[in-house]
Design a protein around this motif. Sequence first.
Motif, short mmCIF file in Angstrom:
data_model
loop_
_atom_site.label_atom_id
_atom_site.label_comp_id
_atom_site.label_asym_id
_atom_site.label_seq_id
_atom_site.Cartn_x
_atom_site.Cartn_y
_atom_site.Cartn_z
N LEU A 78 -9.41 -8.10 3.04
CA LEU A 78 -8.13 -7.75 3.14
C LEU A 78 -8.10 -6.29 3.76
CD1 LEU A 78 -6.48 -9.45 0.03
CD2 LEU A 78 -6.14 -10.05 2.49
N VAL A 79 -7.17 -5.86 4.53
CA VAL A 79 -7.02 -4.45 5.09
C VAL A 79 -6.15 -3.81 4.27
CG1 VAL A 79 -6.26 -3.21 7.20
CG2 VAL A 79 -7.60 -5.36 7.49
N THR A 80 -6.55 -2.88 3.63
CA THR A 80 -5.58 -2.05 2.86
C THR A 80 -4.49 -1.11 3.70
OG1 THR A 80 -7.63 -1.45 1.57
CG2 THR A 80 -5.54 0.02 1.06
N VAL A 81 -3.19 -1.36 3.33
CA VAL A 81 -2.01 -0.57 3.95
C VAL A 81 -1.45 0.16 2.86
CG1 VAL A 81 -1.72 -2.62 5.69
CG2 VAL A 81 -0.73 -2.83 3.48
N ALA A 82 -0.48 1.03 3.65
CA ALA A 82 0.23 2.27 2.60
C ALA A 82 1.41 1.20 1.82
CB ALA A 82 0.87 3.11 3.83
N GLY A 83 1.99 0.32 2.44
CA GLY A 83 3.07 -0.06 1.82
C GLY A 83 2.70 -1.20 0.49
#
Length: 310
Positions: free
Chosen positions: A82-87
Amino acid sequence: MILTVTLNTALDLTYAVPALVPHSSHRVNEVTERPGGKGVNVARVLSALGHDTVVTGFAGGSTGTVLRELLGALPHGPTDALVTVAGNTRRTLAVVDRSSGDTTQLNEPGPHIGAGEWAAFLGTFGDLLPRAEAVALCGSLPPGVHVGAYAELVRLARSAGVPVLLDTGGEPLRRGIAARPDLVKPNAEELAQLTGAREPLRATRDARRRGAHSVVTSLGPDGLLAVTPDGIWRAAPPATVRGNPTGAGDSAVAGLLSALAEGLGWQDRLARAVALSTATVLAPAAGEFDREAYEDLLPRVAVEQHTPAA
Ligand SMILES: O=P(O)(O)OC[C@@]1(O)O[C@H](CO)[C@@H](O)[C@@H]1O
């Protein structure tokens, strides 16, 4: 390996209550918390069947951390790409009413995905594709992801020569199907919205004409209807079962992909999909299935071919 994409992953909460009564307060008898979102559920079922499986998409914030911890704790579970996102990853809530057997589903919208985060995802997807024997694109789009995202991913998979399955609804489905995926798996509601037709065979044929190589429609307790280049098939469970249907469609996707990866034909793909989705209704939460029920159901699924060609 089999790759599943969940752009809108979710921390799935399931509450069981004796009876769900609007405008009243409830005591929850049972709580389960699972790593979810449609593609994550598909991957969990695939890895439980023994397939090498990788999940990608987005995860972020405190809910994203919990989701990844739960995913990582699964014995022989899927690999986390999974790609880490800010939200913050969203939560979804399934409320199971024990008296009626009905389930009420409440899904949050999900975090806003920025342009840089989408670009990072495309990089990860491009790196994983060459190793994939099949890819499944599943679920709703989070805010910020463009409505043609699945169409873009279908084209990338097709140009890499990887069979691609699409399971979504609304405008992302309309655009995605036009990009010519190998397989689309709508439910009756998504199909009616896409085609304007309610009659399942008519609507499934119409969906196929819009670009998909094959379309497998899930008809809830009535099983599956497949319109394929090799013919039209109907597959039904031996009996209707009572339980939580959340994730039954995801298990059908897992069954189709699992049999496809093993080089099996439509008869076996559909039997596996119906047996797994029925065994999922008997399990407490999405992404899980009752293994004993699955093994018992598999030889008893009725699969009928209707015409030699679609
Ligand atoms: O909002 P979406 O992406 O359409 O559906 C999300 C969802 O309700 O679907 C799964 C069951 O199929 C749940 O695990 C999950 O939370």
